[in-house]
Design an enzyme around this catalytic site. Structure first.
Site, PDB file in Angstrom:
ATOM      1  N   LYS A 175       1.293   4.371  -2.882  1.00  0.00           N
ATOM      2  CA  LYS A 175       0.843   5.614  -2.593  1.00  0.00           C
ATOM      3  C   LYS A 175       2.209   6.601  -2.927  1.00  0.00           C
ATOM      4  O   LYS A 175       1.796   7.559  -3.488  1.00  0.00           O
ATOM      5  CB  LYS A 175       0.225   5.916  -1.424  1.00  0.00           C
ATOM      6  CG  LYS A 175      -1.020   5.004  -0.981  1.00  0.00           C
ATOM      7  CD  LYS A 175      -2.138   5.334  -1.891  1.00  0.00           C
ATOM      8  CE  LYS A 175      -3.283   4.703  -1.896  1.00  0.00           C
ATOM      9  NZ  LYS A 175      -4.391   5.087  -2.585  1.00  0.00           N
ATOM     10  N   TYR A 204       0.988  -1.321   0.086  1.00  0.00           N
ATOM     11  CA  TYR A 204      -0.030  -0.087  -0.115  1.00  0.00           C
ATOM     12  C   TYR A 204       0.865   1.219   0.136  1.00  0.00           C
ATOM     13  O   TYR A 204       0.671   2.347  -0.812  1.00  0.00           O
ATOM     14  CB  TYR A 204      -0.900  -0.098   1.137  1.00  0.00           C
ATOM     15  CG  TYR A 204      -1.970   1.140   1.066  1.00  0.00           C
ATOM     16  CD1 TYR A 204      -3.124   1.207   0.487  1.00  0.00           C
ATOM     17  CD2 TYR A 204      -1.666   2.150   2.041  1.00  0.00           C
ATOM     18  CE1 TYR A 204      -4.042   2.281   0.497  1.00  0.00           C
ATOM     19  CE2 TYR A 204      -2.641   3.347   2.186  1.00  0.00           C
ATOM     20  CZ  TYR A 204      -3.737   3.246   1.374  1.00  0.00           C
ATOM     21  OH  TYR A 204      -4.804   4.122   1.328  1.00  0.00           O
TER      22      TYR A 204
END
Ligand SMILES: NC(=O)c1ccc[n+]([C@@H]2O[C@H](COP(=O)([O-])OP(=O)(O)OC[C@H]3O[C@@H](n4cnc5c(N)ncnc54)[C@H](O)[C@@H]3O)[C@@H](O)[C@H]2O)c1
Length: 258
Positions: free
Chosen positions: A165, A161
């Site tokens: 990002k 994740y």
């Protein structure tokens, strides 16, 4: 002229991915209330269509359909459909993200890593690849990629994740440079913990998400609300941010200030 026609996004056409639920849904609702025509692209096609129908019933302009951002053809179909329906495109919001189970890199399944990159990062690439030509045709526009405070700080067990990002922030910076001359601004919006299904699923309930993530990790003492994030997206989409490109708008309740 009605209130909607006079809104801050009057005459603009936007496409939002990951838009049937959570932050994306709040962005759709606020954009429509501010006069934009909005294409709602989501894996949950029926929910996207239902959201669009509710907006139309309220006097707004919206259409929605199934889209899987992992597929370049699916995203191209959504972009083409938005242009056919509304006559052009001015704003792209790449917001879709998948939920990845916590794991260290050692334990992370290869398939989970690939899924996170495909949805969170390549999905945004697909939207930009197919959407930018229409923004150019319109003489410019605004691209907003939903990143996260996790683009700036790490958190244990979230390698995939956080990587995606951080990648979105860099993608936006490069696109900002590549397309400044086209009148296209590209920025990221970085929410902190926000009260959506994503966190409710991870923590088991809205109450546990608030207690275990909102209160403890955010100096403002709570989770953010989807409508608060939507206001950031509206700022980035509108001319109010006309001198802003290649930037990250951090709305994280102080999470990363520590
Ligand atoms: N909620 C938070 O705490 C938080 C914090 C920081 C950043 N964000 C980011 O904000 C964005 C929205 O998060 P959210 O909390 O509203 O998420 P959510 O999980 O509640 O909603 C995500 C939406 O994306 C859709 N989606 C998932 N995979 C897709 C695919 N392959 N193609 C098309 N649509 C797909 C889902 O159907 C859903 O409607 C994400 O990019 C997320 O990483 C969220």
């Amino acid at each position: 002229m009605s209130g909607v026609e006079a809104g801050r996004l009057a005459d603009k056409v936007a496409i939002v991915t990951g838009a049937a639920r959570g932050i994306g849904k709040a962005i759709v609702e606020l954009f429509a209330a501010e006069g934009a025509a909005v294409w709602i692209a989501d894996l949950h096609g029926a929910e996207a269509e239902a959201l669009a129908a509710r907006i139309r019933a309220g006097g707004g302009r919206a259409e929605g359909a199934y889209c899987d951002v992992r597929s370049t053809d699916s995203v191209l179909d959504a972009v083409d459909a938005a242009v056919d329906a509304f006559g052009g495109l001015n704003v792209l919001v790449g917001n879709a993200a998948t939920l990845t189970a916590p794991a260290t890199v050692e334990d992370l399944d290869e398939a989970d890593w690939a899924q996170a990159l495909a949805v969170n990062l390549t999905g945004a690439f697909h939207l930009c690849k197919h959407g930018i030509p229409h923004l150019k045709r319109a003489g410019g526009g605004s691209v907003i990629l939903t990143a996260s405070q996790m683009a700036r700080v790490g958190t244990p067990g979230s390698a995939a994740y956080c990587t995606t990002k951080g990648g979105l922030v860099q993608l936006a910076k490069v696109m900002a440079l590549d397309h400044a001359g086209d009148g296209i601004r590209v920025n990221t919006l970085s929410p902190g913990g926000t009260a959506t299904d994503r966190l409710f699923t991870r923590y088991g309930s809205p109450e546990q998400a608030e207690a275990q993530w909102g209160v403890t990790m955010h100096p403002l003492g709570r989770l953010g609300r989807p409508d608060e994030m939507a206001k950031g997206a509206l700022f980035l989409a509108s001319d109010e941010s006309s001198f802003m490109t290649g930037a990250d708008l951090l709305m994280d309740g102080g999470y990363s200030a520590r």
